[in-house]
Design an enzyme around this catalytic site. Structure first.
Site, PDB file in Angstrom:
ATOM      1  N   VAL A 107      38.486  40.903  37.686  1.00  0.00           N
ATOM      2  CA  VAL A 107      39.291  39.693  37.502  1.00  0.00           C
ATOM      3  C   VAL A 107      40.715  40.045  37.079  1.00  0.00           C
ATOM      4  O   VAL A 107      41.685  39.454  37.558  1.00  0.00           O
ATOM      5  CB  VAL A 107      38.625  38.760  36.463  1.00  0.00           C
ATOM      6  CG1 VAL A 107      39.586  37.664  36.011  1.00  0.00           C
ATOM      7  CG2 VAL A 107      37.364  38.136  37.049  1.00  0.00           C
ATOM      8  N   GLU A 108      40.842  41.010  36.189  1.00  0.00           N
ATOM      9  CA  GLU A 108      42.159  41.347  35.651  1.00  0.00           C
ATOM     10  C   GLU A 108      43.072  42.020  36.670  1.00  0.00           C
ATOM     11  O   GLU A 108      44.254  41.660  36.785  1.00  0.00           O
ATOM     12  CB  GLU A 108      42.010  42.238  34.415  1.00  0.00           C
ATOM     13  CG  GLU A 108      41.479  41.517  33.183  1.00  0.00           C
ATOM     14  CD  GLU A 108      42.463  40.515  32.631  1.00  0.00           C
ATOM     15  OE1 GLU A 108      43.667  40.625  32.925  1.00  0.00           O
ATOM     16  OE2 GLU A 108      42.029  39.602  31.908  1.00  0.00           O
ATOM     17  N   THR A 109      42.552  43.015  37.392  1.00  0.00           N
ATOM     18  CA  THR A 109      43.445  43.799  38.258  1.00  0.00           C
ATOM     19  C   THR A 109      42.869  44.124  39.630  1.00  0.00           C
ATOM     20  O   THR A 109      43.418  44.959  40.334  1.00  0.00           O
ATOM     21  CB  THR A 109      43.820  45.137  37.573  1.00  0.00           C
ATOM     22  OG1 THR A 109      42.632  45.915  37.377  1.00  0.00           O
ATOM     23  CG2 THR A 109      44.515  44.893  36.249  1.00  0.00           C
ATOM     24  N   TYR A 147      38.774  30.950  32.837  1.00  0.00           N
ATOM     25  CA  TYR A 147      38.816  32.408  32.931  1.00  0.00           C
ATOM     26  C   TYR A 147      37.455  33.011  32.567  1.00  0.00           C
ATOM     27  O   TYR A 147      36.902  33.833  33.308  1.00  0.00           O
ATOM     28  CB  TYR A 147      39.892  32.968  31.996  1.00  0.00           C
ATOM     29  CG  TYR A 147      39.867  34.472  31.878  1.00  0.00           C
ATOM     30  CD1 TYR A 147      40.578  35.272  32.760  1.00  0.00           C
ATOM     31  CD2 TYR A 147      39.107  35.098  30.889  1.00  0.00           C
ATOM     32  CE1 TYR A 147      40.543  36.665  32.663  1.00  0.00           C
ATOM     33  CE2 TYR A 147      39.062  36.480  30.785  1.00  0.00           C
ATOM     34  CZ  TYR A 147      39.779  37.255  31.669  1.00  0.00           C
ATOM     35  OH  TYR A 147      39.728  38.620  31.577  1.00  0.00           O
TER      36      TYR A 147
END
Length: 339
Positions: free
Chosen positions: A122-124, A317
């Site tokens: 999800v982050e990168t 999120y």
């Protein structure tokens, strides 16, 4: 009236331009920051001033911070951005390539490997999008100008000023050049997108080479994410969230509030939320409602859902992380027969 409006607009641009374009070492609030770094952390004044003189205002950062996707997009659109066949396939590949490291992280930190894989996805997108902004530009823009332009609360300004402080401390401790570190528009860095204070508090050298490299080393990124979760109270082998059916009209008290859950399942059932799974009546959770494409979804977030929210305090999120982790786990079980 139009002439007056135009005159005021031009005057505003004239006044704001020096603030936006100026050398950040000359910013009206820089002197107090420099004094703090010298007196509190024993930096050389010339060193801090020199770094600030290279920092540049980024108006695109202010724009991005003012329109976070969590607020703008409804859940069903937000979900599509993070949960796709491509991201799931990349998650499975990441798990295969780092299986031993993920197993070791689970043993040492007690954190579910699927959650670690999902966070990094999800982050990168598994290291493919770690951010292209210079961290010093992001943090100076947000520490010195974001509050002025958006009239946000003082707490936001304080947060980013503290992050700038930690950036320089990180640079000194890790022998890094703060002018070269890159990250997101908010100043988050590496595969797991750690803010500078999170790096200093939670990043770990998981491969034992003497440096906690969250920028290019997936082993250190995995260990660092796992350490972050365990330090924020992750409970091993405990559930994260469950769908809920609605009985009658329900109270919306505490709905979508990302706070440590204190209301019991029994109390939530009395309020009209019926979890689809069985839990002890004294388990605690908080209710959530998401806008799906054809209606509303109701969920209950348990303690570990709240812990995911310590990474980013938005229910959308945390739900994206949770659902991506469950899909990746299920697909891996089917493909490897090792559930």
């Amino acid at each position: 009236m139009k002439r007056l409006t135009r005159t005021l607009f031009i005057a505003c641009i004239s006044l704001c331009a020096p603030l936006a374009l100026a050398d950040y070492s000359e910013h009206p609030e820089a002197a107090a920051f420099v004094d703090t770094m010298v007196s509190k952390h024993s930096f050389e004044r010339e060193e801090i001033v020199g770094w600030l003189s290279y920092a540049k205002h980024q108006s695109s950062i202010v724009k991005a911070m003012s329109r976070p996707a969590e607020k703008v997009k409804p859940w069903f659109e937000y979900r599509k951005h993070f949960i796709s066949d491509l991201r799931i396939d990349r998650g499975l590949q990441f798990w295969r390539e780092n299986r031993e490291t993920l197993e070791r992280a689970e043993q040492e930190f007690g954190v579910d490997p699927a959650i670690i894989v999902s966070i990094i996805g999800v982050e990168t997108n598994y290291g493919r999008n770690t951010g292209s902004y210079k961290v010093i530009d992001a943090l100076t823009t947000l520490a010195f100008d974001y509050y002025t332009y958006t009239e946000k609360r003082e707490s936001r300004k304080k947060f980013f000023t503290i992050q700038l402080e930690h950036l320089f401390l990180l640079a000194r401790e890790q022998n890094q050049d703060p002018l070269e570190l890159k990250g997101s528009y908010a100043g988050a860095m590496g595969w797991g997108q750690f803010m500078p204070n999170s790096y200093r508090n939670y990043a770990v050298d998981f491969d034992g080479d003497g440096f906690a490299d969250i920028w290019s080393n997936p082993t250190d990124a995995i260990g660092s994410v796992a350490n972050y979760f365990t330090k924020h109270g992750w409970k091993k082998d405990q559930p994260v969230a469950t769908r809920a059916h609605i009985s009658g009209s329900v109270s919306e008290e505490g709905l979508n509030k990302m706070k440590r859950p204190t209301v019991t399942i029994a109390e939530l059932e009395a309020m009209g939320y019926k979890p689809v799974e069985q839990f002890a009546g004294d388990s605690t959770a908080f209710p959530m409602k998401f806008k799906a494409k054809y209606g509303e979804e109701y969920w209950l977030g348990l303690h570990n859902f709240y812990v995911i929210g310590r990474y980013n305090p938005r229910t959308k999120y945390a739900m994206a992380v949770y659902q991506l982790s469950e899909i990746i786990r299920t697909r891996r079980c089917v493909s490897t027969q090792t559930c």
